[in-house]
Design an enzyme around this catalytic site. Structure first.
Site, short mmCIF file in Angstrom:
data_model
loop_
_atom_site.label_atom_id
_atom_site.label_comp_id
_atom_site.label_asym_id
_atom_site.label_seq_id
_atom_site.Cartn_x
_atom_site.Cartn_y
_atom_site.Cartn_z
N TYR A 149 0.95 -3.21 4.31
CA TYR A 149 1.95 -3.11 3.25
C TYR A 149 3.16 -3.99 3.54
CZ TYR A 149 4.57 -0.26 6.53
OH TYR A 149 5.25 0.16 7.63
N PHE A 159 12.30 -4.90 3.80
CA PHE A 159 12.87 -4.00 4.80
C PHE A 159 11.82 -3.48 5.78
CE2 PHE A 159 11.99 -1.45 0.98
CZ PHE A 159 11.14 -0.48 1.49
N ASP A 160 10.54 -3.67 5.47
CA ASP A 160 9.49 -3.23 6.39
C ASP A 160 8.19 -3.93 6.02
OD1 ASP A 160 8.27 -1.89 8.43
OD2 ASP A 160 8.16 0.05 7.43
N ILE A 177 6.59 9.04 1.82
CA ILE A 177 7.39 9.44 0.66
C ILE A 177 6.47 9.78 -0.52
CG2 ILE A 177 9.45 8.16 1.36
CD1 ILE A 177 8.58 5.88 -0.47
N TYR A 203 13.65 7.69 -1.26
CA TYR A 203 14.60 8.26 -0.30
C TYR A 203 15.82 8.88 -0.97
CZ TYR A 203 11.73 6.04 3.23
OH TYR A 203 10.67 5.67 4.03
N PHE A 220 6.47 -1.76 -3.14
CA PHE A 220 5.53 -1.89 -2.03
C PHE A 220 4.28 -2.63 -2.50
CE2 PHE A 220 7.97 1.73 -0.46
CZ PHE A 220 8.08 1.45 0.90
#
Length: 252
Positions: A149, A159-160, A177, A203, A220
């Site tokens: 991902y 961010f990831d 999540i 979040y 994502f």
């Protein structure tokens, strides 16, 4: 033995001034340390200001003026208590303003994205787009999934990313999540998809770390590599999707 000990003690006492002199000679000057303190304080100040909402509005030259005036006692019109209250009030207001801007930006993005023909919207508000449909089984919350991902904010900031780490993540759909849990269970093994997750399924009002702000809609791009049926992975062994501490500036 006593004479030997006395000699050793006497030698040590005689050596102390020499050792002290050598230590003093190796010390930097007070002027150099003063400059070093300034650099240290300055770095801490810069990093703290970056963490403040709307921190870019702070004028660093005026910060230094205030610091110099207070340290030297040349300006006593603003005392620390009043200064702290002013700073707290300002950044509280800036936080609220930033949160409203993030909400507006997220809502505009969700509205625009939902208008695309190949984007589906679920009752919860999750939006998903099938990029490539796999032929394997769909996961349930009782399974384990292996997923590649990339997570982004709506401005494209990454961010990831499991791709950057070089290996997919392995976890239970219940360990991420809610938007991920729902989205994963819609996809057959082998699928590639884009999930657009509103903050209510991500979040929330708290955000996550320094990289995901409060009320942020998340994007994502995911690849469901494998579904391991009926084997919920233990929490201690999982690698759930979460915000990385190190933010990158990669754009789509």
């Amino acid at each position: 033995m006593k004479r030997l000990l006395s000699s050793v003690v006497l030698f040590a006492l005689m050596a102390l001034p020499l050792a002290a002199q050598e230590a003093t000679d190796s010390l930097p000057s007070a002027e150099a340390v003063s400059r070093a303190l300034g650099v240290s304080f300055g770095e801490a100040l810069k990093q703290n200001v970056k963490r403040f909402p709307m921190g870019e509005t702070i004028k660093m030259d005026l910060v230094l003026q205030g610091l110099n005036a207070y340290v030297n006692g040349t300006d006593t019109t603003l005392m620390p208590e009043a200064a702290n209250e002013m700073v707290m009030h300002y950044f509280k207001a800036m936080t609220e303003r930033q949160n409203e801007l993030t909400k507006e930006e997220s809502q505009a993005f969700l509205k625009e994205n939902a208008s695309k023909e190949d984007v589906h919207r679920t009752a919860s508000g999750l939006q998903y787009q099938i990029l490539s449909l796999g032929k394997g089984p769909k996961p349930t919350v009782e399974d384990t999934v292996v997923v590649h991902y990339k997570g982004m904010l709506v401005d494209g900031t990454v961010f990831d990313s499991s791709y950057q780490r070089g290996e997919p993540a392995r976890f239970s759909p219940l360990q991420v999540i809610p938007g991920w849990t729902e989205g994963l269970c819609l996809l057959p093994e082998g699928s590639k998809a884009r999930l657009v997750i509103p903050y209510t399924l991500a979040y929330g009002a708290q955000g996550a770390g320094r990289t995901i702000p409060p009320y942020a809609t998340l994007i994502f791009d995911i690849e469901l590599v494998q579904v391991i049926k009926g084997k919920p992975i233990p929490a201690a062994e999982s690698a759930p999707v979460q915000a990385s501490e190190q933010q990158t500036d990669e754009k789509e």
